[in-house]
Enzyme design. Structure first.
Site: not given
Length: 329
Positions: A14, A59, A93
């Site tokens: 992100t 991720s 993540d």
């Protein structure tokens, strides 16, 4: 030669997102140099910053090979006399897994700091640049040396072993439910309130590959065929995400005993956010029953972290495994 260089390894996530035509974010699209160009550091920050875009991916797409790549890069940087610290930008993540893997496999005192963001750089109220600036400050701090891999998020500093992602969207996306943060960043000030106790790094032989270890969650009515299916399809190790103090449904026991007798190691953790597994009870499927059958408890790890620890142990030689098992309990 400078002796205060911070190397930033970017992997995507992100924190490196751009908007796409769908109106959603395309994770990992922003190159490391473009990200760093927007970071404001406090006056007096004297470290040279070198940026290396290692990966460009969300991720959820991270692999064992990516972990080994980051390990090799950090290991090489640790041997470079001009590098003071490393910062890794990462999607949230699987950030805690990468942090833990590096924590248990890197023996150097070089600070390795992992960060990311819950809001993309172009979104209102983004935490991308604040988190990255704070991570750079921590990596540059002499206090961070020897503390292992650290996660910096929302002005808090966490030890890799304890940190967990606890929110899907809020800027305070990470916490250490068992122990709390070990410090914080307040403007230019880096403060450590405590230091994590760390075991020796686990041996990771040169050229090692990490074997498949599966997580099998225990829950009300869960079928024991989950265990058998994992092994049948190629898992060479299992981590059971157990109930409460470390329990499984009673009808799991024959399957667990069967896979252990076939040579597949089985570890056990609790699915609870806080508290270790413990032999508090005596019944079929209790931790006492499981340990008597050859299951290895891992007291204070999440299932995702225990999986990585077991994979590293299996990648080591037999003698190293015996020594390393004590390091991760």
């Amino acid at each position: 030669m400078t002796t205060n260089k911070i190397v930033v390894l970017t992997t995507g996530g992100t924190i490196a997102s751009r908007p796409d035509d769908s109106g959603r974010n395309r994770s990992g699209e922003l190159k490391g140099e473009a990200l760093l160009a927007q970071v404001n550091l406090p006056s007096g920050f004297e470290c040279e910053i070198e940026v290396r875009s290692v990966l460009q991916k969300p991720s959820n797409a991270m692999t064992y090979n990516d972990l080994l790549l980051l390990h090799a890069q950090c290991q090489a940087l640790a041997e470079s006399p001009d590098v003071h610290g490393v910062v890794i930008t990462h999607g949230t993540d699987t950030l805690e897994e990468t942090a833990f893997f590096l924590d248990i496999t890197l023996a150097s005192r070089l600070p390795v700091v992992i960060t990311g963001s819950q809001r993309a750089p172009h979104e209102p109220g983004t935490d991308a640049f604040r988190n990255l600036a704070d991570a750079l400050l921590v990596a540059a701090s002499s206090q961070a040396a020897g503390l292992g891999a650290l996660v910096v998020f929302n002005q808090s500093i966490y030890a890799a072993r304890q940190v967990r992602k606890t929110s899907t969207f809020q800027p305070n996306g990470f916490a250490a439910p068992e122990t709390g943060p070990i410090g914080y960043v307040d403007g230019p000030r880096v403060y450590f309130a405590s230091h994590p106790i760390r075991a020796s790094a686990l041996a990771l032989p040169t050229g090692a590959t990490l074997p498949r270890v599966d997580i099998v969650p225990a829950y009300l009515g869960a079928s024991p065929h989950l265990i058998e299916a994992a092994v049948t399809t190629g898992a060479v190790g299992l981590v059971i995400d157990g109930l409460g103090r470390g329990h499984v449904p009673p009808d799991w026991m024959p399957s667990i005993i069967g896979v252990i007798e076939s040579g597949v190691p089985v570890a056990l953790v609790s699915s609870c956010l806080t508290g270790p597994v413990h032999k508090s009870y005596e019944f079929t499927g209790s931790l006492a029953d499981l340990e008597a059958s050859g299951v290895q408890p891992m007291l204070d790890l999440s299932a995702r972290k225990a999986r990585l620890a077991l994979a590293v142990l299996l990648a080591s030689s037999s003698s190293q495994q015996r020594q390393n098992t004590e390091a991760i309990k």
